[in-house]
Scaffold this motif. Sequence first.
Motif, PDB file in Angstrom:
ATOM      1  N   ARG A 163      18.840  -6.033  -5.320  1.00 59.89           N
ATOM      2  CA  ARG A 163      18.959  -7.407  -5.746  1.00 59.89           C
ATOM      3  C   ARG A 163      18.325  -8.357  -4.752  1.00 59.89           C
ATOM      4  NH1 ARG A 163      24.290 -10.948  -7.457  1.00 59.89           N
ATOM      5  NH2 ARG A 163      23.245 -12.451  -8.282  1.00 59.89           N
ATOM      6  N   THR A 164      18.258  -8.028  -3.252  1.00 57.07           N
ATOM      7  CA  THR A 164      17.644  -8.997  -2.334  1.00 57.07           C
ATOM      8  C   THR A 164      16.232  -8.868  -2.477  1.00 57.07           C
ATOM      9  OG1 THR A 164      19.516  -8.668  -0.771  1.00 57.07           O
ATOM     10  CG2 THR A 164      17.280  -9.248   0.092  1.00 57.07           C
ATOM     11  N   PHE A 165      15.691  -7.534  -2.672  1.00 60.67           N
ATOM     12  CA  PHE A 165      14.095  -7.627  -2.893  1.00 60.67           C
ATOM     13  C   PHE A 165      13.751  -8.234  -4.394  1.00 60.67           C
ATOM     14  CE2 PHE A 165      10.493  -5.759  -4.916  1.00 60.67           C
ATOM     15  CZ  PHE A 165       9.546  -5.760  -3.943  1.00 60.67           C
ATOM     16  N   HIS A 166      14.586  -8.042  -5.190  1.00 58.83           N
ATOM     17  CA  HIS A 166      14.457  -8.516  -6.352  1.00 58.83           C
ATOM     18  C   HIS A 166      14.218 -10.406  -6.451  1.00 58.83           C
ATOM     19  CE1 HIS A 166      14.390  -8.582 -10.928  1.00 58.83           C
ATOM     20  NE2 HIS A 166      15.350  -9.638 -11.080  1.00 58.83           N
ATOM     21  N   GLU A 167      15.074 -10.862  -5.922  1.00 62.10           N
ATOM     22  CA  GLU A 167      15.155 -12.296  -5.750  1.00 62.10           C
ATOM     23  C   GLU A 167      13.813 -12.685  -4.690  1.00 62.10           C
ATOM     24  OE1 GLU A 167      18.820 -13.243  -4.408  1.00 62.10           O
ATOM     25  OE2 GLU A 167      19.938 -12.920  -6.332  1.00 62.10           O
ATOM     26  N   ARG A 168      13.717 -12.125  -3.476  1.00 63.68           N
ATOM     27  CA  ARG A 168      12.671 -12.457  -2.750  1.00 63.68           C
ATOM     28  C   ARG A 168      11.309 -12.423  -3.268  1.00 63.68           C
ATOM     29  NH1 ARG A 168      14.987 -11.029   3.426  1.00 63.68           N
ATOM     30  NH2 ARG A 168      17.058 -11.875   3.042  1.00 63.68           N
ATOM     31  N   MET A 169      11.081 -11.346  -3.828  1.00 67.64           N
ATOM     32  CA  MET A 169       9.923 -11.053  -4.477  1.00 67.64           C
ATOM     33  C   MET A 169       9.281 -11.849  -5.692  1.00 67.64           C
ATOM     34  SD  MET A 169       7.434  -8.540  -4.230  1.00 67.64           S
ATOM     35  CE  MET A 169       6.175  -9.746  -4.276  1.00 67.64           C
ATOM     36  N   PHE A 170      10.186 -12.323  -6.416  1.00 65.52           N
ATOM     37  CA  PHE A 170      10.030 -13.396  -7.403  1.00 65.52           C
ATOM     38  C   PHE A 170       9.835 -14.599  -6.773  1.00 65.52           C
ATOM     39  CE2 PHE A 170      11.981 -10.756 -10.856  1.00 65.52           C
ATOM     40  CZ  PHE A 170      10.926 -10.923 -12.003  1.00 65.52           C
ATOM     41  N   ALA A 171      10.519 -14.959  -5.641  1.00 73.97           N
ATOM     42  CA  ALA A 171      10.270 -16.270  -4.855  1.00 73.97           C
ATOM     43  C   ALA A 171       9.012 -16.027  -4.217  1.00 73.97           C
ATOM     44  CB  ALA A 171      11.414 -16.440  -3.823  1.00 73.97           C
ATOM     45  N   ALA A 172       8.344 -15.162  -3.818  1.00 73.84           N
ATOM     46  CA  ALA A 172       7.097 -14.969  -3.126  1.00 73.84           C
ATOM     47  C   ALA A 172       5.726 -15.282  -4.078  1.00 73.84           C
ATOM     48  CB  ALA A 172       7.007 -13.658  -2.649  1.00 73.84           C
ATOM     49  N   GLY A 173       6.204 -15.307  -5.547  1.00 78.97           N
ATOM     50  CA  GLY A 173       4.689 -15.853  -6.487  1.00 78.97           C
ATOM     51  C   GLY A 173       4.404 -14.461  -6.870  1.00 78.97           C
ATOM     52  N   ARG A 174       3.154 -14.449  -7.712  1.00 74.75           N
ATOM     53  CA  ARG A 174       2.726 -13.400  -8.320  1.00 74.75           C
ATOM     54  C   ARG A 174       2.449 -12.083  -7.364  1.00 74.75           C
ATOM     55  NH1 ARG A 174       0.577 -12.370 -13.514  1.00 74.75           N
ATOM     56  NH2 ARG A 174      -0.844 -10.712 -13.813  1.00 74.75           N
ATOM     57  N   PRO A 175       2.816 -11.163  -7.753  1.00 73.61           N
ATOM     58  CA  PRO A 175       2.909  -9.818  -6.773  1.00 73.61           C
ATOM     59  C   PRO A 175       1.475  -9.312  -6.440  1.00 73.61           C
ATOM     60  CG  PRO A 175       3.587  -9.298  -8.729  1.00 73.61           C
ATOM     61  CD  PRO A 175       3.502 -10.404  -9.053  1.00 73.61           C
ATOM     62  N   ASP A 176       1.384  -8.975  -5.148  1.00 75.39           N
ATOM     63  CA  ASP A 176       0.277  -8.148  -4.711  1.00 75.39           C
ATOM     64  C   ASP A 176       0.670  -7.567  -3.346  1.00 75.39           C
ATOM     65  OD1 ASP A 176      -0.060  -9.828  -2.386  1.00 75.39           O
ATOM     66  OD2 ASP A 176      -1.302 -11.150  -3.365  1.00 75.39           O
ATOM     67  N   GLY A 177      -0.184  -6.733  -2.884  1.00 76.17           N
ATOM     68  CA  GLY A 177       0.265  -5.785  -1.776  1.00 76.17           C
ATOM     69  C   GLY A 177       0.728  -6.276  -0.567  1.00 76.17           C
ATOM     70  N   ALA A 178      -0.126  -7.562  -0.231  1.00 73.93           N
ATOM     71  CA  ALA A 178       0.344  -8.462   0.792  1.00 73.93           C
ATOM     72  C   ALA A 178       1.764  -9.010   0.633  1.00 73.93           C
ATOM     73  CB  ALA A 178      -0.692  -9.374   1.102  1.00 73.93           C
ATOM     74  N   LYS A 179       1.945  -9.447  -0.523  1.00 76.53           N
ATOM     75  CA  LYS A 179       3.165 -10.251  -0.851  1.00 76.53           C
ATOM     76  C   LYS A 179       4.438  -9.159  -0.696  1.00 76.53           C
ATOM     77  CE  LYS A 179       1.534 -14.293  -3.036  1.00 76.53           C
ATOM     78  NZ  LYS A 179       1.167 -14.624  -4.536  1.00 76.53           N
ATOM     79  N   VAL A 180       4.117  -8.109  -1.465  1.00 75.84           N
ATOM     80  CA  VAL A 180       5.129  -7.106  -1.208  1.00 75.84           C
ATOM     81  C   VAL A 180       5.646  -6.506   0.200  1.00 75.84           C
ATOM     82  CG1 VAL A 180       5.546  -4.444  -2.059  1.00 75.84           C
ATOM     83  CG2 VAL A 180       4.473  -5.899  -3.648  1.00 75.84           C
ATOM     84  N   SER A 181       4.566  -6.565   0.997  1.00 77.24           N
ATOM     85  CA  SER A 181       4.530  -6.049   2.267  1.00 77.24           C
ATOM     86  C   SER A 181       5.376  -6.981   3.271  1.00 77.24           C
ATOM     87  CB  SER A 181       3.281  -5.623   3.137  1.00 77.24           C
ATOM     88  OG  SER A 181       2.662  -4.670   2.493  1.00 77.24           O
ATOM     89  N   MET A 182       5.186  -8.392   2.883  1.00 77.84           N
ATOM     90  CA  MET A 182       5.803  -9.409   3.525  1.00 77.84           C
ATOM     91  C   MET A 182       7.351  -9.494   3.192  1.00 77.84           C
ATOM     92  SD  MET A 182       5.176 -13.663   2.819  1.00 77.84           S
ATOM     93  CE  MET A 182       5.899 -13.370   1.185  1.00 77.84           C
ATOM     94  N   VAL A 183       7.741  -9.200   1.813  1.00 78.44           N
ATOM     95  CA  VAL A 183       9.049  -9.169   1.374  1.00 78.44           C
ATOM     96  C   VAL A 183       9.626  -8.052   1.917  1.00 78.44           C
ATOM     97  CG1 VAL A 183      10.389  -9.005  -0.570  1.00 78.44           C
ATOM     98  CG2 VAL A 183       8.681 -10.321  -0.763  1.00 78.44           C
ATOM     99  N   LEU A 184       9.150  -6.866   2.117  1.00 78.39           N
ATOM    100  CA  LEU A 184       9.765  -5.703   2.801  1.00 78.39           C
ATOM    101  C   LEU A 184      10.192  -5.894   4.121  1.00 78.39           C
ATOM    102  CD1 LEU A 184       7.784  -2.854   0.800  1.00 78.39           C
ATOM    103  CD2 LEU A 184      10.352  -3.438   0.496  1.00 78.39           C
ATOM    104  N   ARG A 185       9.077  -6.556   4.776  1.00 82.89           N
ATOM    105  CA  ARG A 185       9.245  -6.690   6.237  1.00 82.89           C
ATOM    106  C   ARG A 185      10.473  -7.712   6.482  1.00 82.89           C
ATOM    107  NH1 ARG A 185       3.738  -6.768   6.136  1.00 82.89           N
ATOM    108  NH2 ARG A 185       3.614  -8.888   6.478  1.00 82.89           N
ATOM    109  N   SER A 186      10.748  -8.515   5.605  1.00 82.54           N
ATOM    110  CA  SER A 186      11.804  -9.719   5.654  1.00 82.54           C
ATOM    111  C   SER A 186      13.200  -9.077   5.648  1.00 82.54           C
ATOM    112  CB  SER A 186      11.669 -10.877   4.681  1.00 82.54           C
ATOM    113  OG  SER A 186      11.902 -10.343   3.417  1.00 82.54           O
ATOM    114  N   MET A 187      13.309  -7.840   5.078  1.00 81.80           N
ATOM    115  CA  MET A 187      14.649  -7.382   4.860  1.00 81.80           C
ATOM    116  C   MET A 187      15.008  -6.142   5.768  1.00 81.80           C
ATOM    117  SD  MET A 187      13.780  -6.807   0.841  1.00 81.80           S
ATOM    118  CE  MET A 187      15.510  -5.790   0.337  1.00 81.80           C
ATOM    119  N   LYS A 188      16.401  -6.046   6.011  1.00 75.47           N
ATOM    120  CA  LYS A 188      16.667  -4.847   7.136  1.00 75.47           C
ATOM    121  C   LYS A 188      16.721  -3.559   6.173  1.00 75.47           C
ATOM    122  CE  LYS A 188      19.725  -8.064   9.370  1.00 75.47           C
ATOM    123  NZ  LYS A 188      20.953  -8.316   9.945  1.00 75.47           N
ATOM    124  N   LEU A 189      15.219  -2.946   6.278  1.00 73.68           N
ATOM    125  CA  LEU A 189      15.400  -1.738   5.640  1.00 73.68           C
ATOM    126  C   LEU A 189      14.590  -0.673   6.507  1.00 73.68           C
ATOM    127  CD1 LEU A 189      13.436  -3.125   2.276  1.00 73.68           C
ATOM    128  CD2 LEU A 189      15.824  -2.012   2.441  1.00 73.68           C
TER     129      LEU A 189
END
Length: 253
Positions: A163-189
């Motif tokens: 759910r955290t990824f879900h919300e942050r990924m949508f907030a980041a805008g249209r997805p691409d590799g860079a945005k996906v990486s940014m969202v993943l790095r913002s989480m404790k994973l």
Amino acid sequence: MMIRDFMIRHRRIAATVGAGSAILIGIGAAMLAQRMRAPERPADKARIEMVVRDYILAHPEIIPQAIDKLRERQSKDAYAANKAALETPYESAWAGDRNGDVTLVMFTDYACGYCRSSLPDIDRLIADDPKLKVVWREIPILGPGSEIAAKAGLAAARQGAFRTFHERMFAAGRPDGAKVSMVLRSMKLDLAKVQRDIEGPEVTAELHRNMELAGRIDDALATPTFVVNGQMLKGAVGYDALKQAIADARKRV
């Protein structure tokens, strides 16, 4: 079913309209003949078919209505046959009450603006309804960015963070590799595990299952689509429509 197969099946629906008139004529003739409660003679059959044909030509709007009704019935049958697969979440790709009396399933794509606009409605439903269970199913049908985001979301789900990824990924805008990486790095994973899971067979298999499941439920299914105990709602229908569907589902229980 691969993504390209899903889109091909989506386009095939248009072909059913052309056959709708013939189907209705045949059904109508059979129904009228049954009501007459007499052996059907060739002359009677021809007369009945002509009456039904003339009615359809005078009221062509009943063809798409009949097709919609048929597809609605087929969707309900498909829901009953696939209920367990549909409502059983993948890892942590769910929210609300684990044993909720109503389950809302959302087919979603991170490149879908209508999915993004539906987020507040889902959050509000979860907050307002303690007996509701929400299950998300990823169907990345809008391009490569959708697919990598969906894989990352399922990888996050394997670490309890969907759910955290879900919300942050949508907030980041249209997805691409860079945005996906940014969202993943913002989480404790565990990012090494995320990368292995993105490339692993479990996540890939889940996406394939979701696509196949979407096709079985409705071969014209797009995003967002909501399924509430068998009732299907397509598009960003809003909080009130979803709340009503949940209330209707409780009446049927």
